[in-house]
Structures are given as C-alpha cells and as structure tokens.
Write a protein that holds these residues in place. Structure first.
Motif, PDB file in Angstrom:
ATOM      1  N   CYS A  58       2.657   2.300   0.859  1.00 30.59           N
ATOM      2  CA  CYS A  58       3.415   3.311   0.115  1.00 30.59           C
ATOM      3  C   CYS A  58       4.144   2.608  -1.025  1.00 30.59           C
ATOM      4  CB  CYS A  58       4.420   4.003   1.041  1.00 30.59           C
ATOM      5  SG  CYS A  58       5.632   5.016   0.162  1.00 30.59           S
ATOM      6  N   CYS A  61       8.214   2.876   0.173  1.00 29.25           N
ATOM      7  CA  CYS A  61       8.768   2.233   1.383  1.00 29.25           C
ATOM      8  C   CYS A  61       7.889   1.133   1.955  1.00 29.25           C
ATOM      9  CB  CYS A  61       9.047   3.270   2.451  1.00 29.25           C
ATOM     10  SG  CYS A  61       7.561   3.906   3.251  1.00 29.25           S
ATOM     11  N   THR A  63       5.225   1.306   3.769  1.00 28.08           N
ATOM     12  CA  THR A  63       4.509   1.531   5.015  1.00 28.08           C
ATOM     13  C   THR A  63       3.036   1.775   4.687  1.00 28.08           C
ATOM     14  OG1 THR A  63       4.584   2.666   7.151  1.00 28.08           O
ATOM     15  CG2 THR A  63       4.694   4.073   5.196  1.00 28.08           C
ATOM     16  N   CYS A  73       8.409   9.586   2.477  1.00 28.19           N
ATOM     17  CA  CYS A  73       9.032   9.388   1.160  1.00 28.19           C
ATOM     18  C   CYS A  73       8.852  10.624   0.277  1.00 28.19           C
ATOM     19  CB  CYS A  73       8.443   8.171   0.467  1.00 28.19           C
ATOM     20  SG  CYS A  73       8.947   6.615   1.201  1.00 28.19           S
TER      21      CYS A  73
END
Ligand code: ZN
Length: 198
Positions: A58, A61, A63, A73
C-alpha cells in the motif's frame, strides 16, 4: 553424486529456500508435489505467480494489498489521525479482528534486529516519518514485546517525539516474545486501551 534428475534437484533446492524448510522437508515436499495431479500443480504454480505479480505494498501504510491504496487507508470512516505501527500484515489482521480499532496502520514489514543485521533502513520507517508530516494526532507503537520489537519501539519513539506528536506503546499485558497474531482479542484490546505515553 546425483541421486535425482536435475528437475527434481532444482525443485528441492527452491523449496529449501523457504523459511523453516530444511533439506529433508524440501525433499518430502518435492516428492509430494511430483505425485500430485498435474492440474493441481499447475494451479499452485499459477496462484504463486499471480499473488507475487499482483500483490504490492500500500502506498500509504505499506501493508500488502491488491490496490495502490489498501481498503483500510481508503476508508473515509477510519480515523486517519491515529496510526498504529505494527511489524507485519498478520499483526494488522489480529487488530482488525477485534473490530474495535478505528484508526489506521503503518506496517513496518519487519523489526530492527542488530543480531540479524536488520537496521532501521531495512524496515518501512522512512515511509512512516513521511506520513507524520501530515495531520497526525497519535502514533501507537504495537510492535511485539520481543527484543526486536522493543528495540524498534524505542527507536520509533525517539524519532517521533521531536515532532510533538503523541507517541504511545501498547500495554505490556502481551506475553514477552509473543507474536501479536497468536494473542486473543480481549488481550489485544486490553493492551490497546492500557497503552502508555512514551
Ligand atoms: Zn494502507
């Protein structure tokens, strides 16, 4: 001396590179795969390739996600001013399962470990600091209570404090060395609610 054909050898070799797979397990897996129906092996190969090609970090963030921005997000109902810092996506999933945390996350993709030669530059810290240039009220450090997790927590708190943003650490109700993903939801919530300012 070569016992197996080169195809079998390379299969064993590649499987042996996976974490927790020693030479014996690699052999066992290789022969298991060779005895599987051909279409099943093709399917396995396809999902491996698809997952690797389509999953990315991402851009906010860090992830793992299929999108440019992960669903958490991208969710306007989450509190984007509260960022919980976790070591990996499994820890994020553990907190999501509680359904009580309304903020967003930052996934470090690891922890600082001088023993393993993993320094601050090897984890997603720069990305975190960049996010803190925006409107953020609190950084909740939820790294594991292992030596690596504590080292990382200390390092982050030193980085964040000068920015004036509130930094907190989840309470130490979490067993030492315990991976967050194995801890039950009640304990996780208690750790979150009992967090202390650093
Ligand atoms: Zn995200």
């Amino acid at each position: 001396m070569e016992y197996y054909s080169s195809h079998i050898n390379s299969l064993i070799e590649e499987l042996g590179r996976l974490p927790g797979i020693g030479p014996k397990s690699a052999q066992r897996l290789a022969f298991h795969i060779l005895n599987m129906p051909q279409d099943q092996v093709h399917r396995l190969a396809d999902v491996l390739r698809d997952a690797r090609d389509n999953v990315r970090y991402c851009s906010s963030c860090c992830t793992l996600t299929d999108q440019e921005i992960c669903p958490i997000c991208a969710n306007p109902n989450r509190n984007h001013r509260q960022i919980m810092v976790v070591e990996n996506a499994r820890d994020l999933a553990a907190y999501e399962k509680t359904q009580k945390y309304e903020g967003v996350y930052h996934v470090l993709q690891g922890a600082i470990s001088p023993m393993l030669g993993i320094g601050p530059d090897e984890i997603r810290l720069k990305e975190l600091m960049r996010r803190l240039e925006g409107d953020v009220d609190e950084v909740i450090i939820a790294t594991n209570s292992s030596l690596e997790g504590e080292t990382t927590a200390m390092y982050i708190s030193k980085l964040v404090k000068p920015t004036g943003i509130r930094v907190s650490r989840i309470a130490s109700g979490v067993p030492v060395g315990g991976d967050l993903e194995y801890i039950d939801e009640v304990t996780l919530l208690r750790a979150l609610e009992g967090r202390v300012d650093l």
